[in-house]
Every structure is written in C-alpha cells, then in structure tokens.
Design an enzyme around this catalytic site. Structure first.
Site, short mmCIF file in Angstrom:
data_model
loop_
_atom_site.label_atom_id
_atom_site.label_comp_id
_atom_site.label_asym_id
_atom_site.label_seq_id
_atom_site.Cartn_x
_atom_site.Cartn_y
_atom_site.Cartn_z
N LYS A 60 0.71 -1.25 0.21
CA LYS A 60 -0.09 -0.16 0.01
C LYS A 60 0.90 1.14 -0.11
CE LYS A 60 -1.61 2.91 3.00
NZ LYS A 60 -1.71 4.12 2.10
N CYS A 83 13.81 10.85 6.32
CA CYS A 83 13.74 10.08 8.01
C CYS A 83 15.12 10.40 8.65
CB CYS A 83 13.36 8.65 7.97
SG CYS A 83 14.33 7.58 6.81
N GLU A 130 9.97 15.38 14.80
CA GLU A 130 10.47 15.29 13.51
C GLU A 130 9.42 16.57 12.71
OE1 GLU A 130 9.17 11.56 11.40
OE2 GLU A 130 11.21 11.77 10.74
N GLU A 145 10.01 1.04 10.28
CA GLU A 145 10.99 2.13 10.18
C GLU A 145 10.27 3.24 10.32
OE1 GLU A 145 14.20 1.68 9.13
OE2 GLU A 145 14.23 -0.45 8.47
P1 NAD Z 1 2.64 8.26 7.76
O1 NAD Z 1 2.95 7.36 9.11
O2 NAD Z 1 1.64 9.33 7.95
O3 NAD Z 1 2.27 7.42 6.53
C1 NAD Z 1 2.83 6.13 6.48
C2 NAD Z 1 2.08 5.00 5.64
O4 NAD Z 1 1.30 4.71 6.68
C3 NAD Z 1 1.20 5.83 4.55
O5 NAD Z 1 1.09 4.74 3.66
C4 NAD Z 1 -0.05 6.03 5.32
O6 NAD Z 1 -1.31 5.82 4.37
C5 NAD Z 1 -0.15 4.81 6.34
N1 NAD Z 1 -1.04 5.27 7.20
C6 NAD Z 1 -1.28 6.45 8.03
N2 NAD Z 1 -2.03 6.30 8.69
C7 NAD Z 1 -2.29 5.01 9.03
C8 NAD Z 1 -3.34 4.26 10.01
N3 NAD Z 1 -4.16 5.01 10.60
N4 NAD Z 1 -3.21 2.85 9.61
C9 NAD Z 1 -2.41 2.40 9.12
N5 NAD Z 1 -1.78 3.06 8.01
C10 NAD Z 1 -1.68 4.31 8.25
O7 NAD Z 1 4.24 8.74 7.37
P2 NAD Z 1 4.41 9.70 6.18
O8 NAD Z 1 3.95 11.07 6.37
O9 NAD Z 1 3.92 9.10 4.75
O10 NAD Z 1 5.92 9.70 6.05
C11 NAD Z 1 6.83 10.21 6.65
C12 NAD Z 1 7.25 9.68 8.10
O11 NAD Z 1 7.82 8.58 7.41
C13 NAD Z 1 8.28 10.26 8.76
O12 NAD Z 1 8.18 10.15 10.00
C14 NAD Z 1 9.63 9.66 8.35
O13 NAD Z 1 10.56 9.82 9.14
C15 NAD Z 1 9.38 8.26 8.18
N6 NAD Z 1 10.14 7.71 7.53
C16 NAD Z 1 10.97 6.78 7.92
C17 NAD Z 1 12.06 6.13 6.98
C18 NAD Z 1 12.75 5.07 7.92
O14 NAD Z 1 13.82 4.24 6.86
N7 NAD Z 1 13.18 4.90 9.04
C19 NAD Z 1 12.27 6.16 5.58
C20 NAD Z 1 11.23 7.43 5.09
C21 NAD Z 1 10.42 7.89 5.98
#
Ligand code: NAD
Length: 500
Positions: free
Chosen positions: A192, A303, A402, A268
């Site tokens: 997804k 991230c 963050e 992650e």
């Molecule tokens: P997010 O957590 O809002 O969303 C990530 C994914 O989770 C999306 O596909 C989203 O649709 C899904 N999601 C959101 N709410 C959900 C719920 N209630 N239940 C299930 N799924 C849900 O993150 P984002 O805004 O898309 O990305 C930014 C974040 O990702 C930052 O915190 C960043 O640090 C992190 N990130 C981490 C890494 C790593 O390797 N550690 C790499 C890239 C990004």
C-alpha cells in the site's frame, strides 16, 4: 536514464504521460470495489494529475486472498531460486528501462527534483531489487552442531503474505526496500503506497508481471492509511507487516497486530538526527556542505535528515555562515527543471505543518537566521525555503519533534560529552553523525550514540550492502543488506533422529 534532458524536454514528456491509477490485484488492474477514487495532486502546481482508486478493506481482502492463493500454489514460493533470481533481475531491468517515465511520475506526484528522481530514486530502486535477486541463490541454510544421534537442519522459509505500508518521501525506493527482500525470500505481497504518492507503485506492478512474477504474488492497493493501511494491519491472514512511516502510525501497527493475529511487525519510523561537528573536524567546508545537504536534500523530507546541527561553540558562527552560503544556492524551484536542487513539499497539509513548526521555533525563542517562509506561490505550489535556526535549546519543540521539512536547528556544545548527551536526548535513534579528526573521539562517539547508523566525517553515506533502521522510537527491524531478509523468513528446525 535521461538526467541530461532539458526542462522543455521533461515538460513535453510530462504532458504526454498517461497514468495507471487502479489497484493491481491478482495480475490485473481493477477499480476499488467501492468505485471510490481520490485526487492525486501535483504539489508543484496544486493541479490534479489523475484520480486514483481508493482501495479499502474490501480491496485489501481481495489482494490478501490472491496473495495467499499464490503463496499456497507455490508458483513463486516454491520456484527454484535460480529462476526467481532471473525474474527479479528482469524486474529491475524493466524499472530501469522505464526510468524516465517512472522518474517523471515520482516528481510530478511528490514534488522532488527530477534530477534526484532520475539519478537516485529510480536507479536506486532497480539496484535494490536486482541486489536481492542476485543474493537469493547464494544463501545457504544450516546444519546444527548436534551429537551423532541427530541431524538438525535449520532452514529459512518465507513467512507467507507480507503487507507493506510505505511513506511518500521516497515512494518507490521505500517500496523497493521491502519488495526486494520480501519477494527474494519467496513471499507474496500486498503493497500500500502512501495516498500522497501512489503512482510509481501502481505502475511497477505491471512491470513485475511482465518480468514473470506470477499473478497474485505482487499486489498493489492504493488507498488511505486509516482504511487500506489499517485493513492490512488488522488482517487475520497477513503474516507480516513491514512499515515505513511516522512513529505515531508505527505504534498503531503494533496495536493492530496485538488486536488481530499477532502478525510480526517491523517498523522504520522517524528520526531527529544529530549531526555533531567538533572543532577539530578535518574539513569544516566539507562538514558544512554535508550539513546543508543533510537537511535540505529532498526538501528535508528524509527520515534521517540531519535536522539538529550540534556544533562546538568555538566554531559555531563560522559553521553557520558556511551552511547558509551553501543553502543560498538551494532555492526551491520547478521540480521538472533539471537544475532544481530543492522541489515542492509533498502537499498542503505537510507544508502547513512545517510552517507551524517554524512559528513554534520563533515562539520558543530560537533565532531565525535564514528562510522561514513559503515561496513560489505564483503557480499554487507548496514550496518552503531553506530555513535555519540558531540558539536552539534541545528541549524546544523544533529540536525534539520530527518536522520533516527544510528546517535546521543549531545547538551548541562545549565538550564531547555534552555533544553526545544532546545527541542522545531524543526519542529517536535512526542515525547520527560526528565530525572530528581524532580517531579516539570518533570511536567513543560512535559507540555512545544510540542510533542504527553513525557516520564519521560524512553524512547520509551508505549503500544497499549495509542495514538501515533505528534504535528507540525510530523502530525495529532493518531494511537493506542481507539482514533485511530475516524479517521475511521464519526459522524452521527439522530434527531427524539418526540414532540406533
Ligand atoms: P505516515 O506514518 O503518515 O504514513 C506512512 C504510511 O502509513 C502511509 O502509507 C499511510 O497511508 C499509512 N497510514 C497512515 N495512517 C495510518 C493508520 N492509521 N493505519 C494504517 N496505516 C496508516 O508517514 P508519512 O507522512 O507518509 O511519511 C513520513 C514519515 O515516514 C516520517 O516520520 C519519516 O521519518 C518516516 N520515514 C522513515 C524512514 C525509515 O526508513 N526509517 C524512511 C522514510 C520515511
């Protein structure tokens, strides 16, 4: 790939682009069962690129069913490794072959510079899938050192159906970090993508099929987190969730797992990377340049972005001047212009969130030295200029939370112990960096910093060979390297009695 194309050439290719916008389930593109769609918006202009199928629980159910059926049929899970290898290599080749198109999709969908999507994201994603393809028939299982009365074989078997939920900052690359090891180890998958950036994931689904990945093995369901994402997390027939995203949502996945089938979860999550520059750094220009790129690359939506610049007091002012001189050249511009080094923020919500943090920084008494505002509003896009705060206290919100935008917080220290203490004073532990020419100080710092990766005299270095992931609330489990394959396999012991 065509990194050398001009702005006009990219624009002309963009104007003739067609969009795949449905879910890909069991080898076919399909609408969401509900028929619902959502707008996929270009953040550089605010325009709607296409309407994408809004998958929800019913679609996740269909995709998981297809994935389970394929897994049990064994068309992929039982395929000879050498054959699986060839198919994954072909998949990587096809991603490269369609690199120009995929780079355009990535840039139009999430706002990153075309220069980066064409030279980093797409080739990096292909390389990742190829690397796991190459690795998969070179890994042997074990025979345990038992007594002579038994032969105990320890095998790794695929977990079954993997649900992958990924973010929008490196849409295809974050997906590839899951796809490579999950498919290499013989699993079926339901991916997804984030609702802000679904286009490349949808497009590569048919490339996977063209490469020879059997129907049902690789499914892509676009949709929202609370619907499609949650349905993966709570599904009784998903064996493993591999998630990249915020710590907040990562915690939901733990809850979903506990409230459903105890599926294994790897997370992650976010970071608040300390980039520590000591007065004896070998090259202050290099350190300052890396500090600027470390936070402004990908608009700060990284991230492991070096969002906390922790500098020894005696050199702080000169380091800040040098960082600002580099950042001056990183004005945000049209993501399709190959000269642009900083693009648009992924959407209006994220832009407002980042601007809110900038206001919070000012409100808490940090000194704004550079940037701080929205720019390039003429075309309706969501751009923020490189922003630098000085005189930040590590307790401030901008140093603790963050931001996920181009905002750098500068914090000073007096000695190495204080630098480490500040560096570790965070809920996160994804990455850290230290700049010093003193090998003893470097080793001590690398040991003391609680993070999955510590860079010494460099920033954001690494490749597919080394693991990536966090300590503390940056999550657990590792992407990249052979270690990532552990997440997608179960250990099985077969104990054979060969005694008399
Ligand atoms: P997010 O957590 O809002 O969303 C990530 C994914 O989770 C999306 O596909 C989203 O649709 C899904 N999601 C959101 N709410 C959900 C719920 N209630 N239940 C299930 N799924 C849900 O993150 P984002 O805004 O898309 O990305 C930014 C974040 O990702 C930052 O915190 C960043 O640090 C992190 N990130 C981490 C890494 C790593 O390797 N550690 C790499 C890239 C990004």
């Amino acid at each position: 790939m065509s990194a050398a194309l001009s702005l006009d050439a990219w624009k002309s290719q963009a104007s003739s682009l067609s969009y795949r916008n449905q879910a890909f389930i069991d080898g076919k593109y399909v609408d969401a069962a509900s028929g619902e769609t959502f707008d996929c918006i270009n953040p550089a202009t605010g325009e709607v690129l296409t309407k994408v199928a809004a998958g929800d629980k019913a679609d996740i159910d269909r995709a998981v069913k297809a994935a389970r059926t394929a897994f049990e049929k064994g068309s992929w899970s039982q395929m000879a490794p050498a054959k699986r290898k060839k198919i994954l290599q072909k998949f990587a080749d096809l991603i490269e072959k369609h690199g120009t198109e995929l780079a355009l999709l990535e840039t139009l969908d999430m706002g990153k510079p075309i220069r980066d999507s064409s030279s980093i994201d797409i080739p990096g994603s292909a390389n990742c899938i190829r690397w796991y393809g190459e690795a998969l028939d070179k890994i042997y299982d074990e025979i345990a050192p038992t007594g002579p009365e038994a032969v105990a074989m320890i095998r790794r078997e695929p977990v079954g159906v993997v649900g992958a939920v990924v973010p929008w900052n490196f849409p295809l690359m974050m997906a590839a970090w899951k796809i490579g090891p999950a498919l290499a180890t013989g699993n079926s998958m339901v991916l997804k993508p984030a609702e802000q950036s679904p286009l490349t994931a949808i497009r590569i689904a048919e490339l996977a099929a063209e490469a020879g990945i059997p129907d049902g093995v690789f499914n892509v369901v676009p949709g929202f987190g609370e619907t499609a994402g949650q349905a993966i997390g709570r599904h009784m027939d998903v064996d493993c969730v591999t998630f990249t995203g915020s710590a907040e949502v990562g915690k939901y996945f733990l809850k979903y797992s506990g409230e459903s089938n105890m599926k294994r979860v790897s997370l992650e999550c976010g970071g608040k990377t300390p980039n520590i520059i000591m007065a004896d750094a070998p090259d202050l220009d290099a350190a300052a340049t890396a500090a600027a790129w470390g936070i402004f690359f990908n608009q700060g939506e990284v991230c492991n972005a070096g969002s906390r610049l922790i500098v020894e007091e005696s050199i702080k002012d000169q380091v800040i001047e040098k960082v600002m001189a580099v950042a001056e050249k990183l004005r945000p511009g049209d993501p399709l212009d190959p000269k642009t080094r900083m693009g648009a923020i992924v959407d209006k919500t994220q832009m407002e969130r980042v601007l809110g943090y900038i206001e919070a920084g000012k409100g808490e008494g940090a000194k704004l030295r550079m940037g701080g505002g929205r720019v390039n509003t003429d075309k309706g896009g969501f751009f923020i200029e490189p922003t630098l705060f000085d005189e930040v206290d590590n307790k401030m919100k901008i140093a603790q939370e963050e931001i996920f935008g181009p905002v750098l917080s500068t914090i000073s220290f007096k000695d190495a112990d204080e630098a480490i203490r500040i560096g570790n004073d965070t809920i996160y532990g994804l990455a850290a960096a230290v700049w010093t020419r003193d090998i003893t100080k470097a080793h001590k710092a690398a040991r003391a910093l609680r993070a999955g990766v510590v860079w010494v005299n460099c920033f954001d270095a690494g490749d597919i060979t080394s693991p990536f992931g966090g300590f503390k609330q940056s999550g657990f489990g590792r992407d990249k390297s052979l270690h990532a394959m552990d997440k997608y396999t179960e250990l099985k012991t077969t104990w054979i009695n060969v005694g008399a």
